[in-house]
Each structure stands twice: as C-alpha cells, then as structure tokens.
Enzyme design. Structure first.
Site, mmCIF file in Angstrom:
data_model
loop_
_atom_site.group_PDB
_atom_site.id
_atom_site.type_symbol
_atom_site.label_atom_id
_atom_site.label_comp_id
_atom_site.label_asym_id
_atom_site.label_seq_id
_atom_site.Cartn_x
_atom_site.Cartn_y
_atom_site.Cartn_z
ATOM 1 N N HIS A 1 44.701 33.636 37.990
ATOM 2 C CA HIS A 1 43.827 33.224 36.887
ATOM 3 C C HIS A 1 43.375 34.489 36.137
ATOM 4 O O HIS A 1 43.254 35.554 36.743
ATOM 5 C CB HIS A 1 42.626 32.472 37.491
ATOM 6 C CG HIS A 1 41.622 32.016 36.483
ATOM 7 N ND1 HIS A 1 40.620 32.840 36.027
ATOM 8 C CD2 HIS A 1 41.484 30.845 35.837
ATOM 9 C CE1 HIS A 1 39.904 32.181 35.129
ATOM 10 N NE2 HIS A 1 40.410 30.972 34.996
ATOM 11 N N ASN B 1 40.663 35.727 35.322
ATOM 12 C CA ASN B 1 39.509 36.448 35.877
ATOM 13 C C ASN B 1 39.861 37.257 37.128
ATOM 14 O O ASN B 1 39.051 38.051 37.578
ATOM 15 C CB ASN B 1 38.390 35.470 36.256
ATOM 16 C CG ASN B 1 37.615 34.992 35.045
ATOM 17 O OD1 ASN B 1 37.924 35.358 33.916
ATOM 18 N ND2 ASN B 1 36.617 34.157 35.279
ATOM 19 N N LYS B 2 41.025 37.021 37.713
ATOM 20 C CA LYS B 2 41.339 37.657 38.993
ATOM 21 C C LYS B 2 41.886 39.078 38.773
ATOM 22 O O LYS B 2 42.033 39.520 37.641
ATOM 23 C CB LYS B 2 42.321 36.778 39.779
ATOM 24 C CG LYS B 2 41.802 35.343 39.985
ATOM 25 C CD LYS B 2 40.591 35.262 40.915
ATOM 26 C CE LYS B 2 39.716 34.035 40.737
ATOM 27 N NZ LYS B 2 40.227 32.745 41.109
ATOM 28 N N ASN B 3 42.204 39.797 39.860
ATOM 29 C CA ASN B 3 42.563 41.211 39.728
ATOM 30 C C ASN B 3 43.855 41.440 38.963
ATOM 31 O O ASN B 3 44.068 42.513 38.423
ATOM 32 C CB ASN B 3 42.645 41.874 41.107
ATOM 33 C CG ASN B 3 41.265 42.077 41.709
ATOM 34 O OD1 ASN B 3 40.347 41.305 41.399
ATOM 35 N ND2 ASN B 3 41.097 43.083 42.526
ATOM 36 N N MET B 4 44.740 40.462 38.953
ATOM 37 C CA MET B 4 45.888 40.469 38.052
ATOM 38 C C MET B 4 46.114 39.038 37.587
ATOM 39 O O MET B 4 45.700 38.094 38.258
ATOM 40 C CB MET B 4 47.152 41.027 38.713
ATOM 41 C CG MET B 4 47.629 40.251 39.915
ATOM 42 S SD MET B 4 49.283 40.734 40.480
ATOM 43 C CE MET B 4 50.326 39.682 39.450
#
Ligand code: PLP
Length: 377
Positions: free
Chosen positions: A186, A188-191
């Site tokens: 997603h 918002n995640k780190n990638m």
C-alpha cells in the site's frame, strides 16, 4: 504562528516515486500488457531474491487479500480460532472473521507494541488453528519462542508483515523463514506497488494454491485447458503495479536506512521529555514503518482530534495507528471487550503517528517535535 506556518504541509507519510519509475510505468502502458504478465513474474523473482532463504513468493492486489488466502490455504475456517494482537490495523482481524473463524485477541507490550508471547500460550484452546503475529511498525515480533509455541501445538503461523518488508529478526530477514509471511505494498507502507501484497513461504503447494486463489480458482490441465477447482478470488496484481514494485524494491534498503536515521533523530529530540511515551528503539532489523508516541490527552485538556487540529495548524500531519480492534463497532457487536486487553485499549486511545518517510528533510524532525511541545504546552 510558528516557524512552520510558512513551510509546506508535512504529511505523516508520502511515497517516494522517482522519474525513472514513472518512465518505466509509461513503458508498461505502451507494451499493451497491463494485467498480470511478465512484470508480475519479474517482481516475484526480485522479491524472492530480496527476502532470501529460497522462498516462494507470490504477489496479489493487497496484503488483506494475501492474509485471507493464507488463512484459507492454512485450512482455517468455521469454528476455528486464530490468535491475533488486539492493536493492529483492522484487516488483521477482519480476514479471520471473513474466513468464518473467530479472532482471539491478546494484549500487546507498551513499548514494542507487539503481542505478548506469554499471552499467546494462555490463549490457546482446542479450537486454535493459527497465530497471526503483527510486526508493528516494522519491529519484529520475538519469533523464536512464537514458532516454538506453534510447533508444540501444531498451529500454523500467518505473519502479518504489512509493516515489515526489509525488517529482520536476529539478523534474518522477515519472510526468509517462517510459515506464511504476508507483506503490503500500500502507498503508506515502506515500499509501494500502488496497491499490492505478497506472500513468502517455503511451502510450494501453498504457493501453487495462491496462484489459484488469486485468479478464479483456475488451473490448467496437461493439455493447457482451463479448469476451475474452486470459486477463487480475483486478486491478481496488474503489471503496472508490479513495475512500480520492481523499482521501489531497488530503493527499499535506502528508504529504510533513511527512516531509521529519522527515527533516531526523534529519540534525540525527545530526550528528557516526559509527556510522550516513546516506542522501543529495537535494533538494526527495525525498518521504522512508523514513529508512534503515546499521549495522555485528557491530562493535557484536549482530545486526540483536537491535538491533530493543533498540529495541522503548525503545518504537520498526524495519523492514528491504530484503534484497539475490540473497541470497533463490529467487534463490540460480537461481544468483545477492549478492556480485556488493557494495554491495547490504552494504546488505541493514546497513540499518534508522527511524520516519518524517506523524503523528509533533516530539519523536519526538530520542526515536528517543536510543534508537539508547543501544542502540549
Ligand atoms: C496496511 C496493513 C494491512 C493491509 O494491507 P493492504 O495491502 O492495504 O491490504 C494489514 N495489516 C496491517 C498491520 C497493515 O498495516
């Protein structure tokens, strides 16, 4: 106003997409192959190489879809119980309910915000089929004792590693070992892959099953004719998304190093300040998906939404990750009581997520902390 008023608004997170990856996506559009194709295979190979451990990796449209199919493939269904922390994104519990099983909530630790291992043992019943640890904010759960409990009771483990791509436990990358490990991409995640998720597993049969679960339950016979073995889902990843993921994965270690440096900057800026409860520092294996602090809002004469509004007036975005799951309307309606897991209930009331993303500037962390101190007075 403050020093922040003249600067652009700082959101709590924002993905870093570079010109190279926009050009690569344009190339996918020109190729005419938009749905699942060669880029999906390339992304899966790159993820398998990245996590290591000779794992099978399959991608899908979200971690939520991945968690749900992992539970199905693990044989979790009606009448079964799955142990899950009471503080996580609601998807962790929703997928358990969606396959017809019952989430059994355990409490979390106030510093790591991860489930408490002793509570897992205590929550096991004859109906328990699986445990779903969540690596909160990218800090690994203490997996050795968790897998020891799972082995002793013949339970499956579905790791919700939505925050933990690039994280490590005792030097071993999350996903390079373990049972069924599910990542999220997603934005918002780190990638990111726009939307997307992946499952890493050593179980080749499970990997083959995921290919069917994500695409209508379709299998092909030896002559290449289509058959349907069960009514599968439609959660295959498009090639456009996979291309974004391929480019992001190349930059992931750099992103995570930058996140870690910014997190350490927060610890410096908060040193000696006792109005917030800081998260655990963890070690090199922490990928710092989020920097969350706890604030006793009533003690400061304000509500959390008021705090968020004051921070926004300073030009700073603040998130909430997460409310205690048993406090949510659906779970209350099922008879759950948030006070049965008091630490998760407290975190659910007091947590706020401060800005943390790789493109933040060096002076952004001090700016956030100055604003927070001004708002709390
Ligand atoms: C984001 C998230 C999910 C769901 O990920 P999606 O890819 O958006 O479906 C699941 N669990 C946790 C802990 C998350 O943060």
């Amino acid at each position: 106003m403050t020093d922040s008023a003249s600067r652009p608004f700082l959101p709590f997170t924002r993905p870093s997409i570079d010109a190279e990856s926009i050009a690569a996506v344009a190339e996918v559009f020109r190729s005419g192959q938009l749905a699942s194709g060669p880029r999906v295979l390339a992304f899966e190979a790159a993820l398998a190489a990245y996590v290591g451990g000779g794992r099978e990796v399959r991608v899908m449209t979200s971690a939520t879809a991945g968690l749900e199919m992992a539970l199905e493939v693990a044989g979790v269904g009606k009448g079964d119980e799955v142990i899950v922390p009471a503080m996580s994104f609601a998807a962790s519990a929703n997928v358990i309910a969606r396959v017809g099983a019952r989430p059994v909530f355990v409490d979390i630790d106030i510093e790591t915000r991860n489930l408490v291992i002793d509570q897992v043992s205590a929550a096991i019943t004859p109906r328990t089929r699986a445990i779903m640890p969540v690596h909160f904010a990218g800090l690994s759960v203490d997996l050795d004792p968790l897998y020891a409990i799972a082995a002793r009771h013949s339970l499956r483990v579905v790791e919700d590693a939505a925050h933990a791509i690039g994280s490590a436990y005792r030097g071993r990358k999350i996903g390079s070992f373990g049972d069924l490990v599910v990542f999220s991409f997603h934005p918002n995640k780190n990638m990111t892959s726009i939307e997307g998720g992946a499952i890493a597993t050593a179980d080749r049969d499970a990997a083959a099953a995921f290919e069917r679960y994500r695409f209508h339950g379709i299998a092909r016979n030896a002559e290449g004719e289509i058959d349907v073995l069960f009514p599968g889902a439609k959660s295959n990843m498009p090639d456009v998304s996979a291309q974004v993921g391929i480019d992001q994965l190349k930059r992931l270690d750099g992103f995570n190093a930058r996140r870690r440096a910014l997190a350490y900057r927060y610890f410096e800026e908060f040193a000696g300040y006792d109005r917030v409860v800081l998260p655990a520092r963890g070690d090199e294996g922490h990928s710092w998906h989020m920097f969350t602090v706890l604030i006793d809002f009533p003690a400061h004469g304000m509500t959390r939404p008021e705090f968020q509004k004051h921070m926004a007036a300073h030009g700073i975005g603040v998130g909430v990750h997460y409310p205690c799951i048993p406090a949510l309307t659906y779970y209350r309606s099922q008879g759950y009581d948030p006070e049965a897991t008091p630490v998760a209930a407290r975190v659910g009331r007091e947590t706020v997520t401060l800005p943390l993303f790789p493109a933040m500037g060096d002076d952004d962390v001090p700016r956030v902390v100055r604003a927070l101190k001004a708002v709390l007075g």
